[in-house]
Design a protein around this motif. Structure first.
Motif, PDB file in Angstrom:
ATOM      1  N   ARG A   1       4.224   3.692   8.370  1.00  0.00           N
ATOM      2  CA  ARG A   1       5.537   3.800   9.003  1.00  0.00           C
ATOM      3  C   ARG A   1       5.940   5.266   9.162  1.00  0.00           C
ATOM      4  O   ARG A   1       6.337   5.695  10.244  1.00  0.00           O
ATOM      5  N   LEU A   2       5.820   6.020   8.094  1.00  0.00           N
ATOM      6  CA  LEU A   2       6.180   7.441   8.155  1.00  0.00           C
ATOM      7  C   LEU A   2       5.296   8.203   9.138  1.00  0.00           C
ATOM      8  O   LEU A   2       5.787   9.062   9.882  1.00  0.00           O
ATOM      9  N   MET A   3       4.022   7.896   9.152  1.00  0.00           N
ATOM     10  CA  MET A   3       3.104   8.558  10.078  1.00  0.00           C
ATOM     11  C   MET A   3       3.450   8.215  11.531  1.00  0.00           C
ATOM     12  O   MET A   3       3.405   9.082  12.408  1.00  0.00           O
ATOM     13  N   THR A   4       3.806   6.961  11.784  1.00  0.00           N
ATOM     14  CA  THR A   4       4.175   6.530  13.132  1.00  0.00           C
ATOM     15  C   THR A   4       5.437   7.246  13.598  1.00  0.00           C
ATOM     16  O   THR A   4       5.492   7.762  14.722  1.00  0.00           O
ATOM     17  N   LEU A   5       6.452   7.296  12.743  1.00  0.00           N
ATOM     18  CA  LEU A   5       7.706   7.935  13.122  1.00  0.00           C
ATOM     19  C   LEU A   5       7.549   9.444  13.281  1.00  0.00           C
ATOM     20  O   LEU A   5       8.199  10.047  14.146  1.00  0.00           O
ATOM     21  N   ALA A   6       6.674  10.050  12.502  1.00  0.00           N
ATOM     22  CA  ALA A   6       6.414  11.491  12.648  1.00  0.00           C
ATOM     23  C   ALA A   6       5.679  11.764  13.963  1.00  0.00           C
ATOM     24  O   ALA A   6       5.964  12.747  14.651  1.00  0.00           O
ATOM     25  N   ARG A   7       4.758  10.892  14.320  1.00  0.00           N
ATOM     26  CA  ARG A   7       3.991  11.060  15.551  1.00  0.00           C
ATOM     27  C   ARG A   7       4.847  10.786  16.788  1.00  0.00           C
ATOM     28  O   ARG A   7       4.691  11.436  17.820  1.00  0.00           O
TER      29      ARG A   7
ATOM     30  N   GLN B   1       1.358  -8.513  14.913  1.00  0.00           N
ATOM     31  CA  GLN B   1       0.194  -8.628  14.027  1.00  0.00           C
ATOM     32  C   GLN B   1      -0.014 -10.041  13.482  1.00  0.00           C
ATOM     33  O   GLN B   1      -1.133 -10.438  13.249  1.00  0.00           O
ATOM     34  N   ARG B   2       1.031 -10.803  13.281  1.00  0.00           N
ATOM     35  CA  ARG B   2       0.968 -12.205  12.862  1.00  0.00           C
ATOM     36  C   ARG B   2      -0.134 -12.512  11.844  1.00  0.00           C
ATOM     37  O   ARG B   2      -0.889 -13.474  11.984  1.00  0.00           O
ATOM     38  N   GLY B   3      -0.246 -11.657  10.853  1.00  0.00           N
ATOM     39  CA  GLY B   3      -1.199 -11.905   9.782  1.00  0.00           C
ATOM     40  C   GLY B   3      -2.580 -11.307   9.997  1.00  0.00           C
ATOM     41  O   GLY B   3      -3.481 -11.532   9.200  1.00  0.00           O
ATOM     42  N   ASP B   4      -2.756 -10.542  11.048  1.00  0.00           N
ATOM     43  CA  ASP B   4      -4.039  -9.879  11.304  1.00  0.00           C
ATOM     44  C   ASP B   4      -3.981  -8.483  10.687  1.00  0.00           C
ATOM     45  O   ASP B   4      -3.281  -7.604  11.190  1.00  0.00           O
ATOM     46  N   TRP B   5      -4.701  -8.293   9.609  1.00  0.00           N
ATOM     47  CA  TRP B   5      -4.671  -7.027   8.872  1.00  0.00           C
ATOM     48  C   TRP B   5      -5.073  -5.843   9.750  1.00  0.00           C
ATOM     49  O   TRP B   5      -4.502  -4.761   9.648  1.00  0.00           O
ATOM     50  N   ASN B   6      -6.050  -6.041  10.621  1.00  0.00           N
ATOM     51  CA  ASN B   6      -6.499  -4.949  11.490  1.00  0.00           C
ATOM     52  C   ASN B   6      -5.395  -4.515  12.449  1.00  0.00           C
ATOM     53  O   ASN B   6      -5.199  -3.320  12.666  1.00  0.00           O
TER      54      ASN B   6
ATOM     55  N   THR C   1      13.256   4.976  14.958  1.00  0.00           N
ATOM     56  CA  THR C   1      13.632   4.617  13.594  1.00  0.00           C
ATOM     57  C   THR C   1      12.828   3.436  13.066  1.00  0.00           C
ATOM     58  O   THR C   1      12.926   3.104  11.895  1.00  0.00           O
ATOM     59  N   VAL C   2      12.042   2.808  13.956  1.00  0.00           N
ATOM     60  CA  VAL C   2      11.273   1.618  13.593  1.00  0.00           C
ATOM     61  C   VAL C   2       9.818   1.816  13.995  1.00  0.00           C
ATOM     62  O   VAL C   2       9.530   2.212  15.123  1.00  0.00           O
ATOM     63  N   ALA C   3       8.910   1.528  13.075  1.00  0.00           N
ATOM     64  CA  ALA C   3       7.485   1.498  13.396  1.00  0.00           C
ATOM     65  C   ALA C   3       7.180   0.090  13.892  1.00  0.00           C
ATOM     66  O   ALA C   3       7.275  -0.878  13.141  1.00  0.00           O
ATOM     67  N   ASP C   4       6.864  -0.016  15.171  1.00  0.00           N
ATOM     68  CA  ASP C   4       6.689  -1.303  15.834  1.00  0.00           C
ATOM     69  C   ASP C   4       5.222  -1.605  16.080  1.00  0.00           C
ATOM     70  O   ASP C   4       4.454  -0.722  16.455  1.00  0.00           O
ATOM     71  N   HIS C   5       4.859  -2.878  15.879  1.00  0.00           N
ATOM     72  CA  HIS C   5       3.524  -3.345  16.255  1.00  0.00           C
ATOM     73  C   HIS C   5       3.557  -3.699  17.732  1.00  0.00           C
ATOM     74  O   HIS C   5       4.292  -4.601  18.145  1.00  0.00           O
ATOM     75  N   ILE C   6       2.792  -2.999  18.543  1.00  0.00           N
ATOM     76  CA  ILE C   6       2.745  -3.234  19.984  1.00  0.00           C
ATOM     77  C   ILE C   6       2.325  -4.672  20.254  1.00  0.00           C
ATOM     78  O   ILE C   6       2.985  -5.403  20.986  1.00  0.00           O
ATOM     79  N   VAL C   7       1.230  -5.078  19.666  1.00  0.00           N
ATOM     80  CA  VAL C   7       0.795  -6.476  19.686  1.00  0.00           C
ATOM     81  C   VAL C   7       1.219  -7.053  18.342  1.00  0.00           C
ATOM     82  O   VAL C   7       0.829  -6.521  17.298  1.00  0.00           O
TER      83      VAL C   7
ATOM     84  N   LEU D   1      -2.965   2.271  13.227  1.00  0.00           N
ATOM     85  CA  LEU D   1      -2.029   3.356  13.534  1.00  0.00           C
ATOM     86  C   LEU D   1      -2.194   3.860  14.957  1.00  0.00           C
ATOM     87  O   LEU D   1      -1.214   4.051  15.682  1.00  0.00           O
ATOM     88  N   ASP D   2      -3.403   4.078  15.390  1.00  0.00           N
ATOM     89  CA  ASP D   2      -3.638   4.687  16.703  1.00  0.00           C
ATOM     90  C   ASP D   2      -3.575   3.703  17.868  1.00  0.00           C
ATOM     91  O   ASP D   2      -3.284   4.100  18.987  1.00  0.00           O
ATOM     92  N   GLY D   3      -3.830   2.440  17.617  1.00  0.00           N
ATOM     93  CA  GLY D   3      -3.882   1.494  18.721  1.00  0.00           C
ATOM     94  C   GLY D   3      -2.786   0.454  18.759  1.00  0.00           C
ATOM     95  O   GLY D   3      -2.584  -0.193  19.783  1.00  0.00           O
ATOM     96  N   ASN D   4      -2.039   0.274  17.640  1.00  0.00           N
ATOM     97  CA  ASN D   4      -1.081  -0.822  17.635  1.00  0.00           C
ATOM     98  C   ASN D   4       0.279  -0.479  17.031  1.00  0.00           C
ATOM     99  O   ASN D   4       1.103  -1.363  16.867  1.00  0.00           O
ATOM    100  N   LEU D   5       0.514   0.762  16.698  1.00  0.00           N
ATOM    101  CA  LEU D   5       1.828   1.136  16.171  1.00  0.00           C
ATOM    102  C   LEU D   5       2.481   2.169  17.071  1.00  0.00           C
ATOM    103  O   LEU D   5       1.813   3.070  17.584  1.00  0.00           O
TER     104      LEU D   5
END
Length: 80
Positions: free
Chosen positions: A21-27, A48-53, A40-46, A58-62
């Protein structure tokens, strides 16, 4: 479904999420949707619904979003 959701909701309390979260907001200091408000929010683009990957990608989905944009995105996803 509800029991499975409870399992992955716990992921948001883990130290790895706090770091991501902190890395996403800093980026992404400015909302990636409206390009005006601070992120103010680290959002999952897709959702995640229980998918750990997806949860930890960080680089592809946040992305950083402001709270209003995140709320609108989540409402649209939940109704669709």
């Amino acid at each position: 479904m509800a029991a499975a959701r409870k399992q992955w909701e716990k992921w948001y309390k883990r130290a790895i999420w706090q770091k991501l979260r902190l890395m996403t907001l800093a980026r992404d200091p400015v909302c990636m949707k409206c390009n005006r408000a601070p992120s103010t929010v680290a959002d999952h683009i897709v959702p995640q619904r229980g998918d750990w990957n997806l949860f930890t990608d960080l680089d592809g989905n946040l992305q950083g979003l402001c709270a209003p944009c995140h709320s609108a995105k989540t409402a649209a996803e939940d109704s669709g």
